[in-house]
Design a protein around this motif. Structure first.
Motif, mmCIF file in Angstrom:
data_model
loop_
_atom_site.group_PDB
_atom_site.id
_atom_site.type_symbol
_atom_site.label_atom_id
_atom_site.label_comp_id
_atom_site.label_asym_id
_atom_site.label_seq_id
_atom_site.Cartn_x
_atom_site.Cartn_y
_atom_site.Cartn_z
ATOM 1 N N SER A 203 0.851 -1.193 0.000
ATOM 2 C CA SER A 203 0.000 0.000 0.000
ATOM 3 C C SER A 203 0.882 1.237 0.000
ATOM 4 O O SER A 203 1.844 1.326 0.777
ATOM 5 N N ILE A 204 0.563 2.195 -0.857
ATOM 6 C CA ILE A 204 1.291 3.466 -0.915
ATOM 7 C C ILE A 204 0.279 4.589 -0.740
ATOM 8 O O ILE A 204 -0.643 4.734 -1.557
ATOM 9 N N SER A 205 0.421 5.360 0.335
ATOM 10 C CA SER A 205 -0.474 6.492 0.601
ATOM 11 C C SER A 205 0.364 7.681 1.054
ATOM 12 O O SER A 205 1.480 7.518 1.561
ATOM 13 N N ASN A 206 -0.203 8.867 0.892
ATOM 14 C CA ASN A 206 0.515 10.090 1.241
ATOM 15 C C ASN A 206 -0.235 10.877 2.304
ATOM 16 O O ASN A 206 -1.467 11.020 2.225
ATOM 17 N N ASP A 207 0.520 11.370 3.287
ATOM 18 C CA ASP A 207 -0.135 12.039 4.417
ATOM 19 C C ASP A 207 -0.624 13.439 4.071
ATOM 20 O O ASP A 207 -1.248 14.093 4.907
ATOM 21 N N ASN A 208 -0.344 13.912 2.836
ATOM 22 C CA ASN A 208 -0.874 15.205 2.393
ATOM 23 C C ASN A 208 -1.813 15.042 1.204
ATOM 24 O O ASN A 208 -2.008 15.960 0.416
ATOM 25 N N ASP A 209 -2.397 13.852 1.070
ATOM 26 C CA ASP A 209 -3.309 13.573 -0.034
ATOM 27 C C ASP A 209 -4.608 14.365 0.159
ATOM 28 O O ASP A 209 -5.300 14.190 1.165
ATOM 29 N N PRO A 210 -4.987 15.237 -0.794
ATOM 30 C CA PRO A 210 -6.203 16.038 -0.623
ATOM 31 C C PRO A 210 -7.480 15.286 -0.991
ATOM 32 O O PRO A 210 -8.574 15.812 -0.778
ATOM 33 N N ILE A 211 -7.364 14.072 -1.532
ATOM 34 C CA ILE A 211 -8.534 13.330 -2.007
ATOM 35 C C ILE A 211 -8.862 12.149 -1.099
ATOM 36 O O ILE A 211 -10.002 11.956 -0.691
ATOM 37 N N ILE A 212 -7.855 11.351 -0.787
ATOM 38 C CA ILE A 212 -8.043 10.183 0.086
ATOM 39 C C ILE A 212 -7.389 10.491 1.434
ATOM 40 O O ILE A 212 -6.171 10.607 1.517
ATOM 41 N N PRO A 213 -8.171 10.635 2.507
ATOM 42 C CA PRO A 213 -7.614 11.080 3.793
ATOM 43 C C PRO A 213 -6.706 10.022 4.416
ATOM 44 O O PRO A 213 -7.143 8.898 4.678
ATOM 45 N N TYR A 214 -5.452 10.396 4.644
ATOM 46 C CA TYR A 214 -4.481 9.461 5.223
ATOM 47 C C TYR A 214 -4.924 8.996 6.601
ATOM 48 O O TYR A 214 -4.755 7.828 6.957
ATOM 49 N N SER A 215 -5.512 9.879 7.370
ATOM 50 C CA SER A 215 -5.922 9.537 8.740
ATOM 51 C C SER A 215 -7.323 8.942 8.790
ATOM 52 O O SER A 215 -7.844 8.668 9.877
ATOM 53 N N GLY A 216 -7.929 8.719 7.628
ATOM 54 C CA GLY A 216 -9.238 8.093 7.585
ATOM 55 C C GLY A 216 -10.374 9.091 7.677
ATOM 56 O O GLY A 216 -10.181 10.286 7.910
ATOM 57 N N GLY A 217 -11.594 8.597 7.463
ATOM 58 C CA GLY A 217 -12.768 9.447 7.545
ATOM 59 C C GLY A 217 -13.355 9.760 6.181
ATOM 60 O O GLY A 217 -13.082 9.098 5.179
ATOM 61 N N THR A 218 -14.143 10.815 6.141
ATOM 62 C CA THR A 218 -14.876 11.189 4.938
ATOM 63 C C THR A 218 -13.934 11.705 3.856
ATOM 64 O O THR A 218 -12.979 12.431 4.130
ATOM 65 N N SER A 219 -14.224 11.334 2.618
ATOM 66 C CA SER A 219 -13.411 11.779 1.486
ATOM 67 C C SER A 219 -14.277 12.516 0.483
ATOM 68 O O SER A 219 -15.513 12.422 0.500
ATOM 69 N N VAL A 220 -13.619 13.212 -0.436
ATOM 70 C CA VAL A 220 -14.346 13.943 -1.468
ATOM 71 C C VAL A 220 -14.945 13.005 -2.506
ATOM 72 O O VAL A 220 -15.779 13.426 -3.308
ATOM 73 N N VAL A 221 -14.542 11.731 -2.514
ATOM 74 C CA VAL A 221 -15.105 10.789 -3.483
ATOM 75 C C VAL A 221 -16.401 10.160 -2.964
ATOM 76 O O VAL A 221 -17.012 9.355 -3.667
ATOM 77 N N GLY A 222 -16.821 10.523 -1.747
ATOM 78 C CA GLY A 222 -18.109 10.075 -1.251
ATOM 79 C C GLY A 222 -18.083 8.789 -0.458
ATOM 80 O O GLY A 222 -19.140 8.227 -0.149
#
Length: 376
Positions: A203-222
């Motif tokens: 898994s590759i994720s970024n802690d400054n991702d504006p679309i998929i929240p690194y810390s979890g929770g609601t995202s802009v993709v619904g």
């Protein structure tokens, strides 16, 4: 409500001697409510030139993000996974059916069929089928990890989209029992699944991702997401890990990334700061994780038997023990298969100085055995 009408598949019958080629036409057609007359998934295919490895080429199926296409993924990864055969389908409406996307297509069924087709080609290694998805494609890659039972898929890589709550909730993995429905609880992911515990996962994720929240929770993709590090930990538990969640990782590379590794690297999370994208260190890590061009190293086995290497990771020297005072020759390769250091020694505690190497992943080869080492 999204209702699936029917599905059918068209593909060529393969002879045992047929090779996959860059010009091969793989025609998979599916029908459902949006496309009752059928939709043929476009397929971009690239097969490396040159000698076929003894067991066939590994294959990576590339899954694009929302609004992307197979051709774009092919352009991005041809130089990264240069020793893999690459197959990049394009999803219906340039998306993949996860929950809230415009597409309601039966993408999991398409991937299942595609894997079966690829395994029949004589120049393909049927036990090294890899799945790599980015963003919306990573959502599909995670669905494949959860739902697909073909043991030939040995690695799943999800880039900038970790597990969402429909896929994992109430302490379990789920798939939809019917068509996905954004208005239903957890989008209709209501069928409990036990994913195969034999495959590797990155898994590759970024802690400054504006679309998929690194810390979890609601995202802009619904869709709501798990925290990225927790998502990988849950996958590690499914793959056999029994310890606690890692609270710190190993920092390496430039740009820097942080590696959280479970089960000796069988399940890995990489944290970076490349927003909703990947940086060069992350791409190099993918190449190393997939052991791309491993045939260059003449690897027979990826373990060193009784030989021990420590400390690993290291910022200076590594010590090799267990060679029984025999003369051993060693070679160190970077993730591109390039020789960066070599030598020999007769001591049972051979020391190798890595201080001049860059901070990244390498492969130490001793007597045709190879182990991953990390310079920090």
């Amino acid at each position: 409500m999204r209702t699936l009408l029917y599905i059918f598949l068209c593909f060529p019958i393969l002879s045992v001697s047929q090779d996959l080629e860059s010009t091969t036409n793989i025609n998979i057609i599916k029908s459902w409510s949006q496309e009752p007359s059928g939709y043929s998934y476009p397929m971009n295919i690239t097969v490396p030139a040159g000698t076929v490895p003894p067991n066939g080429f590994p294959v990576c199926i590339l899954l694009h993000g929302n609004g992307g296409n197979g051709a774009g993924m092919m352009n991005e990864f041809t130089d990264i996974l240069e020793c893999h055969a690459l197959v990049a389908p394009t999803g219906y409406l340039n998306s993949w059916n996860i929950c809230t996307e415009d597409s309601d297509a039966p993408d999991i069924e398409m991937i299942n069929d595609l894997v079966n087709i690829l395994q029949a080609y004589s120049n393909i290694n049927p036990n090294k089928i890899r799945i790599l998805g980015s963003s919306n494609g990573a959502g599909l890659a995670n669905n494949i990890f959860i739902e697909n039972n073909n043991t030939g898929i040995d690695i799943v890589c999800a880039i900038v989209s970790h597990l969402n709550e429909p896929q994992y909730h109430l302490g379990n993995f789920y798939k939809p029992s019917a068509s996905t429905d954004p208005l239903s609880s957890f989008c209709g992911y209501d069928n409990l699944v036990n994913p195969l515990a034999t495959r590797k996962y990155l898994s590759i994720s970024n802690d400054n991702d504006p679309i998929i929240p690194y810390s979890g929770g609601t995202s802009v993709v619904g869709i709501d997401f798990l925290p990225a590090e927790t998502a990988t930990y849950n996958i590690a538990l499914n793959q056999g890990y029994t310890g606690s969640q890692l609270t710190s990782g190993i920092t390496m590379g430039n740009p820097q990334i942080t590696e959280y590794s479970y089960l000796s690297g069988d399940v890995v999370h990489i944290k970076g700061d490349a927003a909703h994208d990947t940086n060069n260190t992350q791409l190099d890590y993918i190449k190393g994780y997939f052991l791309d061009c491993a045939d260059v190293l003449n690897i027979d086995d990826y373990a060193l038997d009784q030989i021990k290497v420590y400390p690993n990771p290291t910022n200076s020297n590594i010590t090799v023990t267990g060679a029984s005072n025999q003369t051993i020759e060693y070679s160190i390769f970077n993730v591109f298969g390039q020789l960066v250091l070599s030598g020999s020694g007769t001591s049972d505690a051979l020391q190798i100085n890595l201080s001049e190497l860059d901070t990244q992943m390498y492969f130490l080869k001793i007597n045709n055995k190879v182990i991953k080492i990390i310079k920090i």
